[in-house]
Design a protein around this motif. Structure first.
Motif, PDB file in Angstrom:
ATOM      1  N   GLY A  77      81.267  40.549  29.178  1.00  0.00           N
ATOM      2  CA  GLY A  77      81.141  41.696  28.283  1.00  0.00           C
ATOM      3  C   GLY A  77      81.160  43.020  29.034  1.00  0.00           C
ATOM      4  O   GLY A  77      81.160  44.079  28.411  1.00  0.00           O
ATOM      5  N   ARG A  78      81.204  42.945  30.375  1.00  0.00           N
ATOM      6  CA  ARG A  78      81.243  44.168  31.185  1.00  0.00           C
ATOM      7  C   ARG A  78      82.448  44.161  32.137  1.00  0.00           C
ATOM      8  O   ARG A  78      82.429  44.841  33.167  1.00  0.00           O
ATOM      9  N   LEU A  79      83.472  43.381  31.809  1.00  0.00           N
ATOM     10  CA  LEU A  79      84.627  43.273  32.707  1.00  0.00           C
ATOM     11  C   LEU A  79      85.502  44.528  32.629  1.00  0.00           C
ATOM     12  O   LEU A  79      85.468  45.275  31.645  1.00  0.00           O
ATOM     13  N   ALA A 126      66.169  42.943  38.307  1.00  0.00           N
ATOM     14  CA  ALA A 126      66.872  43.232  37.061  1.00  0.00           C
ATOM     15  C   ALA A 126      68.344  42.833  37.170  1.00  0.00           C
ATOM     16  O   ALA A 126      68.925  42.301  36.222  1.00  0.00           O
ATOM     17  N   ARG A 127      68.915  43.077  38.325  1.00  0.00           N
ATOM     18  CA  ARG A 127      70.333  42.723  38.498  1.00  0.00           C
ATOM     19  C   ARG A 127      70.526  41.200  38.387  1.00  0.00           C
ATOM     20  O   ARG A 127      71.459  40.724  37.733  1.00  0.00           O
ATOM     21  N   HIS A 128      69.653  40.455  39.011  1.00  0.00           N
ATOM     22  CA  HIS A 128      69.758  38.999  38.905  1.00  0.00           C
ATOM     23  C   HIS A 128      69.542  38.540  37.466  1.00  0.00           C
ATOM     24  O   HIS A 128      70.177  37.577  37.009  1.00  0.00           O
ATOM     25  N   ALA A 129      68.665  39.214  36.750  1.00  0.00           N
ATOM     26  CA  ALA A 129      68.430  38.834  35.356  1.00  0.00           C
ATOM     27  C   ALA A 129      69.670  39.084  34.513  1.00  0.00           C
ATOM     28  O   ALA A 129      70.018  38.283  33.636  1.00  0.00           O
ATOM     29  N   CYS A 130      70.351  40.187  34.789  1.00  0.00           N
ATOM     30  CA  CYS A 130      71.586  40.476  34.055  1.00  0.00           C
ATOM     31  C   CYS A 130      72.646  39.431  34.397  1.00  0.00           C
ATOM     32  O   CYS A 130      73.314  38.895  33.502  1.00  0.00           O
ATOM     33  N   CYS A 131      72.812  39.135  35.700  1.00  0.00           N
ATOM     34  CA  CYS A 131      73.797  38.122  36.101  1.00  0.00           C
ATOM     35  C   CYS A 131      73.443  36.767  35.503  1.00  0.00           C
ATOM     36  O   CYS A 131      74.338  35.987  35.165  1.00  0.00           O
ATOM     37  N   HIS A 132      72.165  36.491  35.383  1.00  0.00           N
ATOM     38  CA  HIS A 132      71.789  35.216  34.777  1.00  0.00           C
ATOM     39  C   HIS A 132      72.226  35.156  33.321  1.00  0.00           C
ATOM     40  O   HIS A 132      72.830  34.176  32.873  1.00  0.00           O
ATOM     41  N   ALA A 133      71.937  36.209  32.580  1.00  0.00           N
ATOM     42  CA  ALA A 133      72.267  36.215  31.153  1.00  0.00           C
ATOM     43  C   ALA A 133      73.775  36.237  30.925  1.00  0.00           C
ATOM     44  O   ALA A 133      74.296  35.535  30.049  1.00  0.00           O
ATOM     45  N   ARG A 134      74.465  37.034  31.702  1.00  0.00           N
ATOM     46  CA  ARG A 134      75.891  37.251  31.430  1.00  0.00           C
ATOM     47  C   ARG A 134      76.813  36.280  32.184  1.00  0.00           C
ATOM     48  O   ARG A 134      77.967  36.129  31.790  1.00  0.00           O
ATOM     49  N   LYS A 135      76.335  35.700  33.288  1.00  0.00           N
ATOM     50  CA  LYS A 135      77.199  34.815  34.073  1.00  0.00           C
ATOM     51  C   LYS A 135      76.665  33.385  34.189  1.00  0.00           C
ATOM     52  O   LYS A 135      77.367  32.421  33.912  1.00  0.00           O
ATOM     53  N   GLU A 214      82.692  45.772  35.741  1.00  0.00           N
ATOM     54  CA  GLU A 214      83.071  47.169  36.002  1.00  0.00           C
ATOM     55  C   GLU A 214      81.928  48.023  36.551  1.00  0.00           C
ATOM     56  O   GLU A 214      82.120  48.737  37.546  1.00  0.00           O
ATOM     57  N   PRO A 215      80.743  47.964  35.962  1.00  0.00           N
ATOM     58  CA  PRO A 215      79.690  48.848  36.494  1.00  0.00           C
ATOM     59  C   PRO A 215      79.151  48.413  37.842  1.00  0.00           C
ATOM     60  O   PRO A 215      78.418  49.179  38.485  1.00  0.00           O
ATOM     61  N   CYS A 216      79.511  47.229  38.301  1.00  0.00           N
ATOM     62  CA  CYS A 216      78.948  46.683  39.543  1.00  0.00           C
ATOM     63  C   CYS A 216      79.992  46.508  40.638  1.00  0.00           C
ATOM     64  O   CYS A 216      79.735  45.837  41.632  1.00  0.00           O
ATOM     65  N   THR A 217      81.170  47.086  40.447  1.00  0.00           N
ATOM     66  CA  THR A 217      82.240  46.934  41.437  1.00  0.00           C
ATOM     67  C   THR A 217      82.861  48.300  41.717  1.00  0.00           C
ATOM     68  O   THR A 217      83.209  49.026  40.784  1.00  0.00           O
ATOM     69  N   ARG A 230      80.899  45.113  45.842  1.00  0.00           N
ATOM     70  CA  ARG A 230      80.124  44.405  44.816  1.00  0.00           C
ATOM     71  C   ARG A 230      78.647  44.757  44.977  1.00  0.00           C
ATOM     72  O   ARG A 230      78.074  44.587  46.042  1.00  0.00           O
ATOM     73  N   TRP A 231      78.031  45.247  43.920  1.00  0.00           N
ATOM     74  CA  TRP A 231      76.607  45.645  43.928  1.00  0.00           C
ATOM     75  C   TRP A 231      76.325  46.503  45.176  1.00  0.00           C
ATOM     76  O   TRP A 231      75.388  46.256  45.924  1.00  0.00           O
ATOM     77  N   TRP A 232      77.154  47.502  45.366  1.00  0.00           N
ATOM     78  CA  TRP A 232      77.152  48.300  46.586  1.00  0.00           C
ATOM     79  C   TRP A 232      75.839  49.030  46.825  1.00  0.00           C
ATOM     80  O   TRP A 232      75.541  49.404  47.950  1.00  0.00           O
TER      81      TRP A 232
HETATM   82  S1  SF4 Z   1      77.769  41.905  37.822  1.00  0.00           S
HETATM   83 FE1  SF4 Z   1      77.906  41.852  35.564  1.00  0.00          FE
HETATM   84  S2  SF4 Z   1      76.375  40.364  34.994  1.00  0.00           S
HETATM   85 FE2  SF4 Z   1      75.862  40.978  37.111  1.00  0.00          FE
HETATM   86  S3  SF4 Z   1      74.474  42.756  36.946  1.00  0.00           S
HETATM   87 FE3  SF4 Z   1      76.535  43.602  36.954  1.00  0.00          FE
HETATM   88  S4  SF4 Z   1      77.061  43.797  34.771  1.00  0.00           S
HETATM   89 FE4  SF4 Z   1      75.363  42.364  34.894  1.00  0.00          FE
END
Ligand code: SF4
Length: 265
Positions: A77-79, A126-135, A214-217, A230-232
Protein backbone atom coordinates in the motif's frame (compact mmCIF):
# COMPACT_ATOMS: atom_id res chain seq x y z
CA UNK A 1 23.10 -37.96 -2.39
CA UNK A 2 20.69 -37.08 -5.23
CA UNK A 3 17.60 -35.14 -4.23
CA UNK A 4 14.33 -36.58 -5.45
CA UNK A 5 11.19 -34.56 -6.26
CA UNK A 6 9.28 -36.08 -3.38
CA UNK A 7 11.97 -35.60 -0.81
CA UNK A 8 11.28 -31.97 0.11
CA UNK A 9 8.12 -32.62 2.10
CA UNK A 10 9.71 -35.59 3.80
CA UNK A 11 12.63 -33.42 4.79
CA UNK A 12 10.49 -30.56 5.97
CA UNK A 13 10.55 -31.44 9.63
CA UNK A 14 13.59 -33.57 10.31
CA UNK A 15 16.58 -33.15 8.03
CA UNK A 16 15.73 -29.78 6.49
CA UNK A 17 19.13 -28.14 7.11
CA UNK A 18 21.03 -31.13 5.70
CA UNK A 19 18.68 -31.26 2.73
CA UNK A 20 19.28 -27.56 2.05
CA UNK A 21 23.03 -27.97 2.23
CA UNK A 22 23.01 -30.81 -0.28
CA UNK A 23 20.70 -28.91 -2.59
CA UNK A 24 22.91 -25.81 -2.46
CA UNK A 25 25.91 -27.90 -3.52
CA UNK A 26 23.92 -29.42 -6.38
CA UNK A 27 22.64 -26.06 -7.60
CA UNK A 28 26.04 -24.34 -7.57
CA UNK A 29 27.45 -25.71 -10.85
CA UNK A 30 24.17 -25.40 -12.77
CA UNK A 31 23.30 -22.62 -15.22
CA UNK A 32 20.34 -20.52 -14.09
CA UNK A 33 17.65 -22.23 -16.23
CA UNK A 34 18.68 -25.64 -14.91
CA UNK A 35 18.66 -24.31 -11.37
CA UNK A 36 15.13 -23.09 -11.90
CA UNK A 37 13.92 -26.42 -13.25
CA UNK A 38 15.60 -28.41 -10.51
CA UNK A 39 14.01 -26.24 -7.82
CA UNK A 40 10.57 -26.41 -9.43
CA UNK A 41 10.75 -30.22 -9.51
CA UNK A 42 11.24 -30.41 -5.75
CA UNK A 43 7.75 -29.43 -4.65
CA UNK A 44 5.36 -26.51 -4.37
CA UNK A 45 7.42 -23.39 -4.98
CA UNK A 46 6.30 -19.85 -4.14
CA UNK A 47 8.44 -17.04 -5.50
CA UNK A 48 8.05 -13.67 -3.78
CA UNK A 49 8.90 -10.86 -6.16
CA UNK A 50 9.38 -7.21 -5.33
CA UNK A 51 9.78 -6.48 -9.04
CA UNK A 52 13.44 -5.50 -8.56
CA UNK A 53 16.11 -6.45 -11.09
CA UNK A 54 16.89 -9.81 -9.51
CA UNK A 55 13.25 -10.75 -9.22
CA UNK A 56 12.53 -9.72 -12.78
CA UNK A 57 15.34 -11.96 -13.99
CA UNK A 58 13.86 -14.84 -12.00
CA UNK A 59 10.43 -14.18 -13.49
CA UNK A 60 11.96 -14.24 -16.97
CA UNK A 61 13.59 -17.58 -16.15
CA UNK A 62 10.30 -19.01 -14.90
CA UNK A 63 8.68 -17.95 -18.16
CA UNK A 64 11.50 -19.25 -20.34
CA UNK A 65 11.64 -22.66 -18.65
CA UNK A 66 7.90 -23.01 -18.00
CA UNK A 67 8.82 -23.94 -14.45
CA UNK A 68 5.86 -24.68 -12.19
CA UNK A 69 6.36 -21.81 -9.75
CA UNK A 70 3.72 -19.60 -8.18
CA UNK A 71 4.68 -15.92 -8.37
CA UNK A 72 3.42 -13.61 -5.65
CA UNK A 73 4.12 -10.05 -4.60
CA UNK A 74 3.41 -8.09 -1.45
CA UNK A 75 1.61 -4.83 -2.12
CA UNK A 76 2.18 -2.91 1.07
CA UNK A 77 0.00 0.00 0.00
CA UNK A 78 3.08 2.25 0.07
CA UNK A 79 4.82 1.10 -3.12
CA UNK A 80 6.15 3.42 -5.82
CA UNK A 81 3.80 3.95 -8.74
CA UNK A 82 6.52 2.61 -11.00
CA UNK A 83 6.51 -0.69 -9.09
CA UNK A 84 2.73 -0.97 -9.26
CA UNK A 85 2.82 -0.36 -13.00
CA UNK A 86 5.52 -2.98 -13.49
CA UNK A 87 3.32 -5.73 -12.04
CA UNK A 88 0.88 -5.54 -14.93
CA UNK A 89 3.62 -4.93 -17.47
CA UNK A 90 5.42 -8.07 -16.35
CA UNK A 91 2.26 -10.16 -16.46
CA UNK A 92 1.61 -9.03 -20.01
CA UNK A 93 5.20 -9.49 -21.12
CA UNK A 94 5.38 -13.10 -19.94
CA UNK A 95 1.75 -14.20 -19.93
CA UNK A 96 2.07 -15.06 -16.25
CA UNK A 97 -0.08 -14.21 -13.27
CA UNK A 98 1.43 -12.43 -10.28
CA UNK A 99 -0.73 -12.95 -7.20
CA UNK A 100 -0.91 -9.81 -5.09
CA UNK A 101 -1.08 -10.06 -1.30
CA UNK A 102 -2.13 -6.95 0.58
CA UNK A 103 -2.10 -6.25 4.31
CA UNK A 104 -5.23 -6.70 6.37
CA UNK A 105 -6.94 -3.37 6.94
CA UNK A 106 -7.23 -3.90 10.67
CA UNK A 107 -3.49 -4.53 10.92
CA UNK A 108 -2.71 -1.27 9.13
CA UNK A 109 -5.35 0.63 11.07
CA UNK A 110 -3.88 -0.72 14.29
CA UNK A 111 -0.41 0.48 13.33
CA UNK A 112 -1.71 3.92 12.36
CA UNK A 113 -3.67 4.23 15.59
CA UNK A 114 -0.54 3.48 17.60
CA UNK A 115 2.14 5.30 15.63
CA UNK A 116 0.56 7.48 12.93
CA UNK A 117 0.59 6.74 9.21
CA UNK A 118 4.28 7.64 8.84
CA UNK A 119 5.25 6.72 12.38
CA UNK A 120 7.95 4.39 11.07
CA UNK A 121 10.31 7.37 10.94
CA UNK A 122 10.10 7.83 14.70
CA UNK A 123 11.64 4.60 16.00
CA UNK A 124 12.99 1.25 14.91
CA UNK A 125 10.19 -0.35 16.90
CA UNK A 126 7.56 1.54 14.95
CA UNK A 127 9.26 0.77 11.66
CA UNK A 128 9.33 -2.94 12.41
CA UNK A 129 5.67 -2.79 13.41
CA UNK A 130 4.79 -1.20 10.09
CA UNK A 131 6.84 -3.80 8.16
CA UNK A 132 5.12 -6.51 10.15
CA UNK A 133 1.64 -5.27 9.30
CA UNK A 134 2.32 -4.42 5.68
CA UNK A 135 4.88 -7.10 4.72
CA UNK A 136 5.36 -9.93 7.16
CA UNK A 137 1.73 -10.69 7.77
CA UNK A 138 0.92 -10.85 4.03
CA UNK A 139 4.08 -12.91 3.49
CA UNK A 140 2.78 -15.47 5.96
CA UNK A 141 -0.39 -15.82 3.93
CA UNK A 142 1.54 -15.98 0.66
CA UNK A 143 3.70 -18.83 1.95
CA UNK A 144 0.91 -20.69 3.71
CA UNK A 145 0.95 -23.68 1.36
CA UNK A 146 4.50 -23.43 0.11
CA UNK A 147 7.08 -26.17 0.48
CA UNK A 148 9.79 -24.05 -1.06
CA UNK A 149 10.23 -20.28 -0.88
CA UNK A 150 12.16 -18.74 -3.76
CA UNK A 151 13.74 -15.31 -3.41
CA UNK A 152 16.00 -13.00 -5.39
CA UNK A 153 18.53 -12.54 -2.58
CA UNK A 154 22.04 -11.85 -3.83
CA UNK A 155 25.24 -11.79 -1.78
CA UNK A 156 26.43 -8.51 -3.24
CA UNK A 157 23.35 -6.59 -2.13
CA UNK A 158 24.69 -5.90 1.34
CA UNK A 159 27.10 -7.13 3.97
CA UNK A 160 24.11 -8.61 5.71
CA UNK A 161 23.53 -10.88 2.73
CA UNK A 162 27.18 -11.63 1.97
CA UNK A 163 26.85 -15.27 2.99
CA UNK A 164 23.42 -15.96 1.52
CA UNK A 165 23.42 -19.62 0.38
CA UNK A 166 21.76 -20.96 -2.74
CA UNK A 167 19.52 -23.00 -0.48
CA UNK A 168 18.87 -22.82 3.25
CA UNK A 169 16.45 -24.14 5.80
CA UNK A 170 14.04 -21.55 7.22
CA UNK A 171 13.40 -23.08 10.61
CA UNK A 172 10.93 -20.39 11.66
CA UNK A 173 8.71 -21.05 8.68
CA UNK A 174 9.55 -24.76 8.38
CA UNK A 175 10.27 -24.60 4.70
CA UNK A 176 13.11 -24.71 2.27
CA UNK A 177 14.28 -21.30 1.08
CA UNK A 178 16.12 -21.08 -2.22
CA UNK A 179 18.06 -18.09 -3.50
CA UNK A 180 19.08 -19.12 -7.02
CA UNK A 181 20.79 -15.79 -7.74
CA UNK A 182 22.77 -15.64 -4.51
CA UNK A 183 26.11 -16.02 -6.28
CA UNK A 184 25.35 -13.73 -9.22
CA UNK A 185 26.75 -10.22 -9.62
CA UNK A 186 24.75 -7.09 -10.28
CA UNK A 187 26.58 -6.63 -13.57
CA UNK A 188 25.80 -10.17 -14.72
CA UNK A 189 22.11 -9.71 -14.04
CA UNK A 190 22.02 -6.28 -15.67
CA UNK A 191 23.57 -7.77 -18.80
CA UNK A 192 21.15 -10.68 -18.78
CA UNK A 193 18.16 -8.38 -18.35
CA UNK A 194 19.32 -6.21 -21.21
CA UNK A 195 19.98 -9.16 -23.53
CA UNK A 196 16.61 -10.74 -22.78
CA UNK A 197 14.64 -7.46 -22.84
CA UNK A 198 13.44 -8.06 -19.30
CA UNK A 199 11.18 -5.23 -18.14
CA UNK A 200 12.83 -3.47 -15.22
CA UNK A 201 11.76 -0.76 -12.83
CA UNK A 202 12.71 2.65 -14.29
CA UNK A 203 13.79 3.72 -10.81
CA UNK A 204 16.91 1.56 -11.15
CA UNK A 205 18.22 4.04 -13.74
CA UNK A 206 17.57 6.90 -11.31
CA UNK A 207 19.86 5.65 -8.55
CA UNK A 208 17.62 3.10 -6.86
CA UNK A 209 19.38 -0.30 -7.03
CA UNK A 210 17.10 -1.55 -4.24
CA UNK A 211 13.45 -0.54 -4.25
CA UNK A 212 11.00 -0.98 -1.42
CA UNK A 213 8.21 1.23 -0.15
CA UNK A 214 8.25 4.81 -1.42
CA UNK A 215 8.57 6.60 1.93
CA UNK A 216 11.36 4.26 3.03
CA UNK A 217 13.56 4.22 -0.08
CA UNK A 218 15.83 6.93 -1.48
CA UNK A 219 18.34 6.96 -4.32
CA UNK A 220 21.88 6.10 -3.30
CA UNK A 221 24.93 8.29 -3.79
CA UNK A 222 27.98 7.14 -5.78
CA UNK A 223 29.99 4.65 -3.75
CA UNK A 224 27.21 3.83 -1.31
CA UNK A 225 26.21 0.18 -0.76
CA UNK A 226 23.28 -1.03 -2.87
CA UNK A 227 20.84 -1.06 0.03
CA UNK A 228 21.97 2.20 1.63
CA UNK A 229 18.78 3.87 0.43
CA UNK A 230 16.53 1.55 2.43
CA UNK A 231 15.43 3.01 5.80
CA UNK A 232 18.32 5.44 5.41
CA UNK A 233 17.49 7.32 8.62
CA UNK A 234 18.27 4.27 10.77
CA UNK A 235 21.79 3.71 12.08
CA UNK A 236 21.92 -0.11 12.08
CA UNK A 237 23.91 -1.15 9.01
CA UNK A 238 22.22 -4.56 9.14
CA UNK A 239 18.73 -3.14 8.79
CA UNK A 240 16.22 -5.34 6.97
CA UNK A 241 12.44 -5.38 6.85
CA UNK A 242 12.28 -8.77 8.51
CA UNK A 243 11.38 -10.88 5.48
CA UNK A 244 14.83 -12.38 5.46
CA UNK A 245 15.64 -12.51 9.12
CA UNK A 246 14.73 -15.23 11.54
CA UNK A 247 11.58 -14.75 13.56
CA UNK A 248 13.59 -14.48 16.73
CA UNK A 249 15.33 -11.41 15.34
CA UNK A 250 12.60 -9.69 13.40
CA UNK A 251 9.47 -10.48 15.35
CA UNK A 252 8.13 -12.29 12.28
CA UNK A 253 5.08 -14.44 12.87
CA UNK A 254 4.80 -15.65 9.31
CA UNK A 255 2.76 -18.71 10.17
CA UNK A 256 1.19 -17.41 13.34
CA UNK A 257 -1.94 -15.45 13.94
CA UNK A 258 -2.22 -11.88 12.70
CA UNK A 259 -1.30 -9.33 15.31
CA UNK A 260 -0.49 -5.69 15.62
CA UNK A 261 2.95 -5.45 17.11
CA UNK A 262 4.07 -2.87 19.55
CA UNK A 263 7.49 -4.44 19.81
CA UNK A 264 9.43 -5.82 16.90
CA UNK A 265 12.18 -7.70 18.63
S1 SF4 B 1 9.19 -0.33 4.23
FE1 SF4 B 1 6.95 -0.22 3.88
S2 SF4 B 1 6.14 -1.60 5.41
FE2 SF4 B 1 8.24 -1.12 6.09
S3 SF4 B 1 8.09 0.73 7.39
FE3 SF4 B 1 8.35 1.48 5.31
S4 SF4 B 1 6.24 1.81 4.58
FE4 SF4 B 1 6.10 0.45 6.33
Amino acid sequence: MPLQPSSTAAASRSDGPEFAEILAAQLAPLPLPERMLKIAALGQVVFTTSLGLEDQVLTSLIAATHADVRIVTLDTGRLFGETETLIGETERRYGLAIDVFKPWKDEVDGFIALYGVNGFYDSVEARHACCHARKLQPLGRALANAEIWMTGLRRGQSGNRANAPLAEWDADRSLLKVNPLADQTLQTLQARAKADAVPVNPLHAKGFPSIGCEPCTRAIRPGEPERAGRWWWEQDERRECGLHLSASVSGSRARGQPRVTTSAS
